[in-house]
Design an enzyme around this catalytic site. Structure first.
Site, mmCIF file in Angstrom:
data_model
loop_
_atom_site.group_PDB
_atom_site.id
_atom_site.type_symbol
_atom_site.label_atom_id
_atom_site.label_comp_id
_atom_site.label_asym_id
_atom_site.label_seq_id
_atom_site.Cartn_x
_atom_site.Cartn_y
_atom_site.Cartn_z
ATOM 1 C CG ASP A 6 37.095 75.985 42.052
ATOM 2 O OD1 ASP A 6 36.667 77.150 42.180
ATOM 3 O OD2 ASP A 6 37.957 75.478 42.811
ATOM 4 C CE LYS A 13 40.731 69.659 42.783
ATOM 5 N NZ LYS A 13 40.742 69.577 44.267
ATOM 6 N N GLY A 93 30.949 84.400 48.452
ATOM 7 C CA GLY A 93 31.758 83.681 47.478
ATOM 8 C C GLY A 93 31.069 82.405 47.034
ATOM 9 C CG ASP A 95 34.961 80.208 46.953
ATOM 10 O OD1 ASP A 95 34.118 81.102 47.172
ATOM 11 O OD2 ASP A 95 36.113 80.241 47.416
ATOM 12 N NE ARG A 96 32.088 81.681 53.021
ATOM 13 C CZ ARG A 96 31.608 82.697 53.745
ATOM 14 N NH1 ARG A 96 31.825 83.957 53.354
ATOM 15 N NH2 ARG A 96 30.926 82.467 54.844
#
Length: 240
Positions: A6, A13, A93, A95-96
């Site tokens: 990520d 990460k 996004g 990530d969301r």
């Protein structure tokens, strides 16, 4: 073993999974080819996935594609175990989306409010039927403190330390309470207004500030700082 990466706004990460179990989690300011070589030397990686909210050129993608027998670059086109009902999926996004997949994997068949408390605060709704409905974006805690300092002439930059009063009787405490209580009331307001629409709604917190707010909220909540990595692993399992 699955390798999940990520790339966030401030750091990279990395999580290594054996099945559904996160066996190792590492954090890098940036990820180099040498870092990848060390990871692949230490762990029997069979598949890898990358999520990025920034520029993918910051990651050694070509090297990762060569090293991993199976490689997935998460995008709006990647199959996921949720029905994406976002109106503009290409602008969402990843990530969301990954965090919501992670929450759904840990609490399936549950109405969820997934809150990522990082650089920005994202608040997303996932239904018990496995539908991602969308959500909201607001400034994160650090961003709010910095904005008060940078966009004024006299307000100091405050660090969120010590007890937080309901309201301040000095400038430092006024800023501290103003930011922290505003975020707390914000989240409680979302829960209060969404619970009638989504029965038995559960709140999942993740991100760097999740534990800071865990005990400030009156509702029963779940906290997992690695929720995004869990979601990436679930997506990789589906695609590998």
């Amino acid at each position: 073993m699955n390798l999940t990466i990520d790339q966030g706004n401030t750091a990279v990460k990395v999580g290594l999974f054996d099945g559904d179990n996160l066996v190792q989690c590492k954090r890098y300011s940036s990820l180099s080819v040498a870092d990848l070589e060390q990871l692949f030397a230490e762990y029997p990686v069979k598949a890898a996935i990358v999520s990025s909210v920034g520029n993918l050129t910051k990651l050694p993608i070509d090297a990762l594609e060569r090293m991993a027998p199976k490689f997935v670059r998460l995008s709006s086109e990647t199959p996921i175990p949720l029905v994406n009902k976002y109106g503009t999926p290409k602008t969402l996004g990843v990530d969301r989306l990954a965090s919501c997949v992670g929450a759904n994997a840990l609490l399936p068949e549950t109405n969820l409010l997934v809150v990522d408390m990082g650089t920005c605060i994202t608040i997303d709704v996932v239904t018990a039927a496995g539908e991602f409905l969308g959500g909201n974006i607001s400034p994160g805690m650090a961003m709010r403190f910095k904005a008060l300092n940078q966009f004024t002439n006299a307000l100091p930059l405050v660090e969120p330390t010590g007890s937080v009063p309901l309201y301040g009787n000095n400038t430092r405490d006024a800023i501290l309470a103003g930011v922290v209580q505003a975020i707390t009331f914000e989240l409680e307001g979302y829960l209060r207004n969404l619970m009638p629409l989504y029965p038995n709604l559960s709140l999942y917190l993740t991100g760097g500030d999740a534990f800071f707010f865990e005990k400030r909220l009156k509702s029963s909540i779940f906290v997992n700082p690695n929720l995004l990595l869990v979601g990436l692993n679930r997506i990789l399992q589906l695609n590998a």
